[in-house]
Write a protein that holds these residues in place. Structure first.
Motif, PDB file in Angstrom:
ATOM      1  N   TYR A  62      -2.002   7.538   1.053  1.00  0.00           N
ATOM      2  CA  TYR A  62      -1.933   7.964   2.451  1.00  0.00           C
ATOM      3  C   TYR A  62      -2.503   9.365   2.638  1.00  0.00           C
ATOM      4  CZ  TYR A  62       0.999   3.853   2.867  1.00  0.00           C
ATOM      5  OH  TYR A  62       1.463   2.561   2.833  1.00  0.00           O
ATOM      6  N   ARG A 122      -6.596   1.818  -5.430  1.00  0.00           N
ATOM      7  CA  ARG A 122      -6.047   0.456  -5.405  1.00  0.00           C
ATOM      8  C   ARG A 122      -6.304  -0.260  -6.735  1.00  0.00           C
ATOM      9  NH1 ARG A 122      -2.027  -0.675  -3.221  1.00  0.00           N
ATOM     10  NH2 ARG A 122      -1.799   1.500  -3.839  1.00  0.00           N
ATOM     11  N   LYS A 231      -3.359  -8.599  -1.407  1.00  0.00           N
ATOM     12  CA  LYS A 231      -3.457  -7.695  -0.259  1.00  0.00           C
ATOM     13  C   LYS A 231      -4.495  -6.605  -0.513  1.00  0.00           C
ATOM     14  CE  LYS A 231       1.332  -8.331   1.228  1.00  0.00           C
ATOM     15  NZ  LYS A 231       2.664  -7.692   1.421  1.00  0.00           N
ATOM     16  N   THR A 235      -7.986  -5.568   1.559  1.00  0.00           N
ATOM     17  CA  THR A 235      -8.288  -4.200   1.985  1.00  0.00           C
ATOM     18  C   THR A 235      -9.653  -3.747   1.485  1.00  0.00           C
ATOM     19  OG1 THR A 235      -5.942  -3.621   2.002  1.00  0.00           O
ATOM     20  CG2 THR A 235      -7.502  -1.798   1.907  1.00  0.00           C
ATOM     21  N   TYR A 286      -5.304   0.469   8.453  1.00  0.00           N
ATOM     22  CA  TYR A 286      -4.007   0.950   8.007  1.00  0.00           C
ATOM     23  C   TYR A 286      -2.985   1.027   9.132  1.00  0.00           C
ATOM     24  CZ  TYR A 286      -5.911   2.041   3.440  1.00  0.00           C
ATOM     25  OH  TYR A 286      -6.463   1.940   2.200  1.00  0.00           O
ATOM     26  N   ARG A 289      -2.449  -3.090   9.827  1.00  0.00           N
ATOM     27  CA  ARG A 289      -2.133  -3.920   8.663  1.00  0.00           C
ATOM     28  C   ARG A 289      -1.102  -3.291   7.744  1.00  0.00           C
ATOM     29  NH1 ARG A 289      -5.438  -4.411   5.072  1.00  0.00           N
ATOM     30  NH2 ARG A 289      -4.969  -6.503   4.328  1.00  0.00           N
ATOM     31  N   ASP A 290      -1.090  -1.981   7.627  1.00  0.00           N
ATOM     32  CA  ASP A 290      -0.206  -1.338   6.666  1.00  0.00           C
ATOM     33  C   ASP A 290       1.241  -1.345   7.159  1.00  0.00           C
ATOM     34  OD1 ASP A 290       1.113   1.349   5.479  1.00  0.00           O
ATOM     35  OD2 ASP A 290      -0.387   0.566   4.100  1.00  0.00           O
ATOM     36  N   GLU A 291       2.136  -1.794   6.312  1.00  0.00           N
ATOM     37  CA  GLU A 291       3.533  -1.942   6.695  1.00  0.00           C
ATOM     38  C   GLU A 291       4.193  -0.603   6.988  1.00  0.00           C
ATOM     39  OE1 GLU A 291       7.654  -3.908   4.905  1.00  0.00           O
ATOM     40  OE2 GLU A 291       5.738  -4.150   3.855  1.00  0.00           O
TER      41      GLU A 291
END
Length: 303
Positions: A62, A122, A231, A235, A286, A289-291
């Motif tokens: 992040y 990632r 996932k 991305t 992000y 889609r990002d939780e």
């Protein structure tokens, strides 16, 4: 029809073309401005979520994402000003022009670098989970961000050195129509910029392709569509789409070589589609889609 009538008719057509030309320019400027307002609003929401959530600030993933948001905002601010100056034929001092062009070109190159580093993060998280904590830290993220900016500014430093030894001192005190081409006085400058940009994009493409292949292999081994590897692979595909849109920006040099009446409209269109649109994908990837971010955004809106 006499000669006077013909002249009057031709003058009327010229005025109509001029008005249509101005109307198209205004439409593109308004579209770009509306896009920018939406972009800035979405980015402000995401950055507030980032800076008000301590555990998010400690995650290198992040940290890199927040840097990309800020970098893309700087690019769009510089790009919009340059586009408006060119559209409305506004002459500005050479030094201010050089600073704005430098900011635009550096931020344009830093975006692919950021994509590559995020792809590597990632890759390490999926393929080497036990080493992720050791390799990917917030301190190293800040150091890598500094390295990205240093590498992004290196071609500009070389360009500036060539410019200093090639022009008279009076060149730096003149007003000009601000475009990157206006600052190129030697073929070596164009070569430096082209080689650095093409080389950077090819390297980033290789990194994203390599990390995607490695991550997709892990995802197939897990045999789970909901796994973190699956996932991550999705991305990386979105990162590849962003990079592809950056590569498509090279087509602008071909279309803008047209020197006709509507070249300014082509410049505005290229900026809107090939420069602004890819920057919208980052917050969407992000932010939606990002939780973690989606929960933060939902919590903020509920308050």
């Amino acid at each position: 029809m006499n000669i006077t009538s013909i002249d009057s008719y031709m003058t009327q057509l010229t005025l109509q073309d001029s008005r249509a030309h101005e109307a198209l320019n205004t439409i593109f400027i308004l579209l770009t401005f509306l896009f920018f307002c939406f972009f800035v609003y979405f980015i402000v929401v995401l950055l507030i979520a980032y800076f008000t959530t301590p555990h998010v600030q400690e995650n290198p993933r992040y940290v890199l994402f927040a840097h990309m948001l800020i970098n893309d905002t700087l690019f769009l601010v510089a790009g919009i000003f340059l586009s408006m100056f060119y559209t409305y034929v506004i002459y500005i001092p050479m030094t201010i022009c050089y600073i704005m062009v430098t900011l635009a070109t550096a931020t344009f190159k830093v975006t692919p670098y950021n994509l590559a580093i995020m792809a590597l993060e990632r890759y390490i998280a999926i393929c080497f989970p036990l080493r992720h904590v050791m390799f990917c830290t917030t301190e190293r993220s800040y150091f890598i961000i500094a390295v990205m900016w240093f590498v992004g500014l290196l071609p500009t430093i070389a360009d500036f050195i060539v410019l200093i030894v090639s022009v008279e001192r009076s060149f730096f005190f003149q007003d000009l129509l601000c475009r990157q081409e206006s600052l190129i006085v030697q073929p070596l400058q164009a070569s430096i910029r082209s080689i650095s940009l093409i080389g950077s994009l090819i390297l980033v493409a290789f990194v994203i392709l390599f990390t995607y292949i490695r991550v997709i292999v892990i995802a197939r081994k897990t045999n789970s569509k909901s796994s973190s590897a699956s996932k991550a692979s999705r991305t990386l595909i979105l990162h590849a789409i962003q990079l592809l849109l950056c590569l498509l920006s090279f087509s602008t040099s071909i279309t803008e070589s047209y020197n006709g009446e509507y070249v300014i409209i082509l410049v505005d269109f290229n900026f809107l589609i090939f420069m602004c649109l890819p920057r919208l994908l980052s917050p969407l990837i992000y932010g939606i889609r990002d939780e973690v971010f989606s929960k933060c955004i939902w919590r903020m809106w509920k308050q």
